[in-house]
Design a protein around this motif. Sequence first.
Motif, PDB file in Angstrom:
ATOM      1  N   ARG A   1      -9.839  -3.414  -1.382  1.00 23.46           N
ATOM      2  CA  ARG A   1      -9.795  -4.512  -0.401  1.00 23.46           C
ATOM      3  C   ARG A   1     -11.155  -5.197  -0.271  1.00 23.46           C
ATOM      4  O   ARG A   1     -11.243  -6.414  -0.227  1.00 23.46           O
ATOM      5  CB  ARG A   1      -9.327  -3.993   0.967  1.00 23.46           C
TER       6      ARG A   1
ATOM      7  N   ARG B   1      -6.810   6.674  -0.470  1.00 23.95           N
ATOM      8  CA  ARG B   1      -7.121   5.779   0.669  1.00 23.95           C
ATOM      9  C   ARG B   1      -8.491   5.139   0.461  1.00 23.95           C
ATOM     10  O   ARG B   1      -8.682   3.959   0.734  1.00 23.95           O
ATOM     11  CB  ARG B   1      -7.103   6.554   1.995  1.00 23.95           C
TER      12      ARG B   1
ATOM     13  N   LEU C   1      -8.199   2.419  -2.115  1.00 21.38           N
ATOM     14  CA  LEU C   1      -7.552   1.203  -1.590  1.00 21.38           C
ATOM     15  C   LEU C   1      -8.536   0.393  -0.749  1.00 21.38           C
ATOM     16  O   LEU C   1      -8.537  -0.836  -0.794  1.00 21.38           O
ATOM     17  CB  LEU C   1      -6.306   1.574  -0.765  1.00 21.38           C
TER      18      LEU C   1
ATOM     19  N   SER D   1       0.805  -1.236   0.000  1.00 20.60           N
ATOM     20  CA  SER D   1       0.000   0.000   0.000  1.00 20.60           C
ATOM     21  C   SER D   1       0.830   1.275   0.000  1.00 20.60           C
ATOM     22  O   SER D   1       0.505   2.231  -0.714  1.00 20.60           O
ATOM     23  CB  SER D   1      -0.911   0.041   1.223  1.00 20.60           C
TER      24      SER D   1
END
Length: 194
Positions: free
Chosen positions: A150, A143, A146, A122
């Motif tokens: 996930r 962020r 990401l 990351s």
Amino acid sequence: MSLAHACRIVLLGPPGAGKGTQAQKLARRLGIPHISTGAILRAEAARGTDLGRRAAALMERGELVPDDVVLEIVQARLEQDDCRRGFILDGFPRSLAQAEALERECGVASAGLRVLSLDVPSEELVKRMVLRGRKDDREDVIRARLEVYRQQTEPLIAFYRERGALVPIDGIGSTEEVFERLMVQLGSCDGRAS
Ligand code: B4P
């Protein structure tokens, strides 16, 4: 022309892993089309179409564009003649629903794919994207992307592993080094040879 030789590639990986970068290089080397859903959506946004405006608002928040919208784009693109020798899907599928639709609605069997999964930690991803500086490359949006990755995209790793299609690739190193790793795994794959 036999489709048995068709080279059907999916580039999987978190945002900023280098999917777009590597897909362009692979397309040139293998002579097959590069299909980037992100690039198609950004082009729609730049043209100011209805779809583009809706997509842009979601992309700028780091959210995914609805599955049915993306699926329609991919389905239409895969029906074009140049995809008969193979293709490189970059950024699609990005959810289990999209992966299932690729099988069911586009008739692309998962077991016949080579799913190259780029692995990058990351912190390196954040660094790369901040440097790239696209509209959706602000740190708060990165962020969020990401986290979406996930939750919605990462389950595809197990999905394709179970179907024997997953090829994990270390995505750290120069773009040339990563490209050579991909080519080693692709072996005989050549869209121009079939
Ligand atoms: P994408 O366009 O797919 O972009 P990405 O995942 O952020 O980047 P990618 O992995 O391609 O990284 P790149 O090579 O550019 O998605 C953007 C948005 O579109 C999504 O957030 C979503 O909203 C929407 N979207 C797209 N597809 C969708 C779908 N199927 N369903 C729903 N929504 C969808 O590399 C990043 C940077 O790193 C570059 O600056 C590059 O130069 C650098 N880099 C690359 N390789 C490197 C290396 N080896 N070392 C150092 N730097 C490197």
